[in-house]
Design a protein around this motif. Structure first.
Motif, PDB file in Angstrom:
ATOM      1  N   THR A 123      -7.915   3.068   3.914  1.00 52.35           N
ATOM      2  CA  THR A 123      -8.601   3.902   3.352  1.00 52.35           C
ATOM      3  C   THR A 123      -7.593   5.141   2.658  1.00 52.35           C
ATOM      4  O   THR A 123      -6.673   5.293   3.460  1.00 52.35           O
ATOM      5  CB  THR A 123      -9.603   4.761   4.196  1.00 52.35           C
ATOM      6  OG1 THR A 123     -10.605   3.884   4.717  1.00 52.35           O
ATOM      7  CG2 THR A 123     -10.342   5.989   3.383  1.00 52.35           C
ATOM      8  N   VAL A 124      -7.864   5.178   1.343  1.00 50.33           N
ATOM      9  CA  VAL A 124      -6.942   6.273   0.749  1.00 50.33           C
ATOM     10  C   VAL A 124      -7.272   7.666   1.153  1.00 50.33           C
ATOM     11  O   VAL A 124      -8.361   8.050   0.980  1.00 50.33           O
ATOM     12  CB  VAL A 124      -6.798   6.077  -0.868  1.00 50.33           C
ATOM     13  CG1 VAL A 124      -5.703   7.113  -1.268  1.00 50.33           C
ATOM     14  CG2 VAL A 124      -6.337   4.726  -1.163  1.00 50.33           C
ATOM     15  N   GLU A 125      -6.122   8.339   1.640  1.00 53.01           N
ATOM     16  CA  GLU A 125      -6.411   9.884   2.096  1.00 53.01           C
ATOM     17  C   GLU A 125      -5.890  10.740   1.260  1.00 53.01           C
ATOM     18  O   GLU A 125      -6.387  11.936   1.478  1.00 53.01           O
ATOM     19  CB  GLU A 125      -5.831   9.762   3.567  1.00 53.01           C
ATOM     20  CG  GLU A 125      -6.311   8.803   4.495  1.00 53.01           C
ATOM     21  CD  GLU A 125      -8.018   9.162   4.984  1.00 53.01           C
ATOM     22  OE1 GLU A 125      -8.286  10.093   4.733  1.00 53.01           O
ATOM     23  OE2 GLU A 125      -8.455   8.270   5.757  1.00 53.01           O
ATOM     24  N   ILE A 136      -2.742   3.495  -7.115  1.00 52.94           N
ATOM     25  CA  ILE A 136      -3.299   3.065  -5.612  1.00 52.94           C
ATOM     26  C   ILE A 136      -3.124   1.474  -5.836  1.00 52.94           C
ATOM     27  O   ILE A 136      -3.506   0.836  -6.470  1.00 52.94           O
ATOM     28  CB  ILE A 136      -4.612   3.191  -5.303  1.00 52.94           C
ATOM     29  CG1 ILE A 136      -4.852   4.918  -5.594  1.00 52.94           C
ATOM     30  CG2 ILE A 136      -5.140   2.832  -4.132  1.00 52.94           C
ATOM     31  CD1 ILE A 136      -6.384   5.164  -5.769  1.00 52.94           C
ATOM     32  N   PRO A 137      -2.350   0.871  -4.850  1.00 54.96           N
ATOM     33  CA  PRO A 137      -2.279  -0.431  -4.555  1.00 54.96           C
ATOM     34  C   PRO A 137      -3.463  -1.266  -3.975  1.00 54.96           C
ATOM     35  O   PRO A 137      -4.275  -0.483  -3.298  1.00 54.96           O
ATOM     36  CB  PRO A 137      -0.891  -0.356  -3.665  1.00 54.96           C
ATOM     37  CG  PRO A 137      -1.083   0.571  -2.739  1.00 54.96           C
ATOM     38  CD  PRO A 137      -1.656   1.810  -3.676  1.00 54.96           C
ATOM     39  N   ALA A 138      -3.465  -2.634  -4.238  1.00 54.29           N
ATOM     40  CA  ALA A 138      -4.616  -3.310  -3.839  1.00 54.29           C
ATOM     41  C   ALA A 138      -4.433  -3.503  -2.300  1.00 54.29           C
ATOM     42  O   ALA A 138      -5.572  -3.752  -1.665  1.00 54.29           O
ATOM     43  CB  ALA A 138      -4.752  -4.393  -4.571  1.00 54.29           C
ATOM     44  N   THR A 139      -3.207  -3.659  -1.799  1.00 51.94           N
ATOM     45  CA  THR A 139      -2.980  -3.944  -0.506  1.00 51.94           C
ATOM     46  C   THR A 139      -1.823  -2.982  -0.019  1.00 51.94           C
ATOM     47  O   THR A 139      -0.829  -2.672  -0.840  1.00 51.94           O
ATOM     48  CB  THR A 139      -2.630  -5.451  -0.272  1.00 51.94           C
ATOM     49  OG1 THR A 139      -1.348  -5.857  -0.976  1.00 51.94           O
ATOM     50  CG2 THR A 139      -3.688  -6.251  -0.641  1.00 51.94           C
ATOM     51  N   ASP A 179       0.853  -3.400   3.283  1.00 51.65           N
ATOM     52  CA  ASP A 179       1.196  -3.928   4.623  1.00 51.65           C
ATOM     53  C   ASP A 179       0.523  -5.154   4.690  1.00 51.65           C
ATOM     54  O   ASP A 179       0.175  -5.551   5.899  1.00 51.65           O
ATOM     55  CB  ASP A 179       1.277  -2.989   5.718  1.00 51.65           C
ATOM     56  CG  ASP A 179       2.576  -1.966   5.600  1.00 51.65           C
ATOM     57  OD1 ASP A 179       3.424  -2.068   4.949  1.00 51.65           O
ATOM     58  OD2 ASP A 179       2.410  -0.995   6.364  1.00 51.65           O
ATOM     59  N   GLY A 180       0.057  -5.900   3.759  1.00 53.57           N
ATOM     60  CA  GLY A 180      -0.728  -6.908   3.611  1.00 53.57           C
ATOM     61  C   GLY A 180      -2.202  -6.805   4.094  1.00 53.57           C
ATOM     62  O   GLY A 180      -3.148  -7.656   4.150  1.00 53.57           O
ATOM     63  N   MET A 181      -2.582  -5.464   4.188  1.00 53.03           N
ATOM     64  CA  MET A 181      -4.078  -5.028   4.449  1.00 53.03           C
ATOM     65  C   MET A 181      -4.807  -4.599   3.195  1.00 53.03           C
ATOM     66  O   MET A 181      -3.990  -3.771   2.310  1.00 53.03           O
ATOM     67  CB  MET A 181      -4.173  -4.049   5.503  1.00 53.03           C
ATOM     68  CG  MET A 181      -3.630  -4.386   6.681  1.00 53.03           C
ATOM     69  SD  MET A 181      -3.334  -2.895   8.082  1.00 53.03           S
ATOM     70  CE  MET A 181      -2.330  -2.058   7.334  1.00 53.03           C
ATOM     71  N   PRO A 182      -6.150  -4.997   3.082  1.00 51.12           N
ATOM     72  CA  PRO A 182      -6.701  -4.476   1.786  1.00 51.12           C
ATOM     73  C   PRO A 182      -7.191  -3.142   1.607  1.00 51.12           C
ATOM     74  O   PRO A 182      -7.624  -2.518   2.634  1.00 51.12           O
ATOM     75  CB  PRO A 182      -7.851  -5.510   1.793  1.00 51.12           C
ATOM     76  CG  PRO A 182      -8.334  -5.696   3.202  1.00 51.12           C
ATOM     77  CD  PRO A 182      -6.919  -5.710   3.715  1.00 51.12           C
ATOM     78  N   VAL A 183      -7.027  -2.544   0.441  1.00 48.84           N
ATOM     79  CA  VAL A 183      -7.287  -1.140   0.294  1.00 48.84           C
ATOM     80  C   VAL A 183      -8.746  -1.163  -0.018  1.00 48.84           C
ATOM     81  O   VAL A 183      -8.906  -1.505  -1.522  1.00 48.84           O
ATOM     82  CB  VAL A 183      -6.395  -0.445  -0.663  1.00 48.84           C
ATOM     83  CG1 VAL A 183      -6.772   0.847  -0.930  1.00 48.84           C
ATOM     84  CG2 VAL A 183      -4.932  -0.434  -0.333  1.00 48.84           C
ATOM     85  N   ARG A 184      -9.526  -0.729   0.765  1.00 52.97           N
ATOM     86  CA  ARG A 184     -11.200  -0.841   0.066  1.00 52.97           C
ATOM     87  C   ARG A 184     -11.707   0.589  -0.057  1.00 52.97           C
ATOM     88  O   ARG A 184     -12.732   0.710  -0.856  1.00 52.97           O
ATOM     89  CB  ARG A 184     -11.745  -1.380   1.507  1.00 52.97           C
ATOM     90  CG  ARG A 184     -11.703  -2.713   1.800  1.00 52.97           C
ATOM     91  CD  ARG A 184     -12.139  -3.547   0.640  1.00 52.97           C
ATOM     92  NE  ARG A 184     -12.077  -4.887   1.382  1.00 52.97           N
ATOM     93  CZ  ARG A 184     -11.446  -5.897   0.328  1.00 52.97           C
ATOM     94  NH1 ARG A 184     -10.477  -5.605  -0.439  1.00 52.97           N
ATOM     95  NH2 ARG A 184     -11.221  -7.247   1.089  1.00 52.97           N
ATOM     96  N   TYR A 185     -11.196   1.770   0.498  1.00 51.76           N
ATOM     97  CA  TYR A 185     -12.057   2.966   0.118  1.00 51.76           C
ATOM     98  C   TYR A 185     -10.908   4.114  -0.295  1.00 51.76           C
ATOM     99  O   TYR A 185      -9.825   4.198   0.071  1.00 51.76           O
ATOM    100  CB  TYR A 185     -12.680   3.544   1.570  1.00 51.76           C
ATOM    101  CG  TYR A 185     -13.729   2.179   2.131  1.00 51.76           C
ATOM    102  CD1 TYR A 185     -14.819   2.006   1.348  1.00 51.76           C
ATOM    103  CD2 TYR A 185     -13.318   1.451   3.245  1.00 51.76           C
ATOM    104  CE1 TYR A 185     -15.629   1.009   1.954  1.00 51.76           C
ATOM    105  CE2 TYR A 185     -13.916   0.575   3.760  1.00 51.76           C
ATOM    106  CZ  TYR A 185     -15.258   0.153   3.059  1.00 51.76           C
ATOM    107  OH  TYR A 185     -16.075  -0.727   3.458  1.00 51.76           O
ATOM    108  N   PRO A 222      -7.259   0.152  -7.989  1.00 52.07           N
ATOM    109  CA  PRO A 222      -7.461  -1.322  -7.995  1.00 52.07           C
ATOM    110  C   PRO A 222      -8.785  -2.060  -7.830  1.00 52.07           C
ATOM    111  O   PRO A 222      -9.552  -1.411  -7.488  1.00 52.07           O
ATOM    112  CB  PRO A 222      -6.489  -1.623  -6.721  1.00 52.07           C
ATOM    113  CG  PRO A 222      -6.844  -0.720  -5.959  1.00 52.07           C
ATOM    114  CD  PRO A 222      -7.004   0.748  -6.674  1.00 52.07           C
ATOM    115  N   ALA A 223      -8.752  -3.385  -7.968  1.00 51.39           N
ATOM    116  CA  ALA A 223      -9.895  -4.278  -8.093  1.00 51.39           C
ATOM    117  C   ALA A 223     -10.371  -4.342  -6.396  1.00 51.39           C
ATOM    118  O   ALA A 223     -11.597  -4.519  -6.337  1.00 51.39           O
ATOM    119  CB  ALA A 223      -9.550  -5.425  -8.367  1.00 51.39           C
ATOM    120  N   SER A 224      -9.366  -3.915  -5.514  1.00 46.48           N
ATOM    121  CA  SER A 224     -10.022  -4.030  -4.237  1.00 46.48           C
ATOM    122  C   SER A 224     -10.904  -3.039  -3.635  1.00 46.48           C
ATOM    123  O   SER A 224     -11.544  -3.201  -2.697  1.00 46.48           O
ATOM    124  CB  SER A 224      -8.680  -4.172  -3.213  1.00 46.48           C
ATOM    125  OG  SER A 224      -7.932  -2.738  -3.377  1.00 46.48           O
TER     126      SER A 224
END
Length: 228
Positions: A42-44, A55-58, A60-66, A84-86
């Protein structure tokens, strides 16, 4: 005694149940503050290291969702946000009252939250993704400089006052019947020919043509009188 043992057993079981893991807020090299819950990012926030929040899509290999509520509310440095699309959702007041934000590009997202971009008076360019379904109440309230915005065919809900105060707004709704009906309900122009500016231009042009016609007619009349 049996009741005490039962309560003790329940407490022990509760302690053994794993809770969702949530790490502390960290920062990327690009200045993005984020938290992680069960492998979902989650972007804070943003440390304003630059004017563009990319904002990156991932991470450290984890998806950025919120994007969290009030992530960058009132940030006076940001001029552009790239989503991003994620991303699944943009939180409430996430980018509200950012006075210098001029461009927002959303490649992904299903929901734009309540007042997410409210009061961004400098916002000129907005690109919405084909994944978007919901634009919540007052999402772009008071974005007075916002121009033409295409509403994707995927959008099925637009909240009350989502575009209130967007005086220059033109909604491109040719691919979305719901959005067209919404625009009609709130008297939002859906093409240049339906704007107040076009009405003024048409009125001015009509006045010029009419004036020219009257002048030509007057000249012809005067010319005939001189001949007689």
């Amino acid at each position: 005694m049996k009741l005490q043992r039962l309560l003790l057993s329940i407490c022990l079981i509760a302690l053994l149940i794993p809770l969702p893991t949530q790490g502390a807020v960290s920062e990327t090299d690009g200045g993005i503050f984020y938290s992680v819950t069960d492998g979902i990012v989650t972007v804070e926030g943003f440390n304003a290291a630059g004017t563009v929040m990319d904002i990156p899509a991932t991470i450290d290999g984890m998806p950025v969702r919120y994007i969290a509520d009030q992530t960058c509310r009132g940030d006076g440095v940001i001029t552009e946000v790239r989503i991003p699309a994620s991303i699944v959702s943009v939180g409430e007041f996430a980018f509200a009252d950012c006075p210098n934000l001029t461009k927002v590009t959303c490649k992904g997202g299903e929901t734009i939250g309540y007042s997410a971009f409210r009061g961004c008076e400098a916002l000129l360019s907005l690109t919405l993704p084909e994944t978007l379904t919901t634009i919540d109440d007052s999402a772009f309230y008071g974005c007075t400089m916002l121009g033409t915005v295409k509403i994707p065919s995927s959008v099925t809900a637009i909240g009350t006052d989502a575009f209130m105060g967007c005086d220059r707004l033109i909604l491109n709704v040719k691919d979305n019947a719901y959005a067209k009906a919404y625009a009609e309900q709130y008297h939002i122009p859906t093409g240049f020919t339906s704007t107040f500016s076009f009405t003024l231009i048409l009125l001015a042009l009509t006045t010029v043509i009419l004036g020219a016609a009257l002048w030509v007619g007057y000249r012809l009349i005067m010319k005939r009188r001189h001949k007689n």
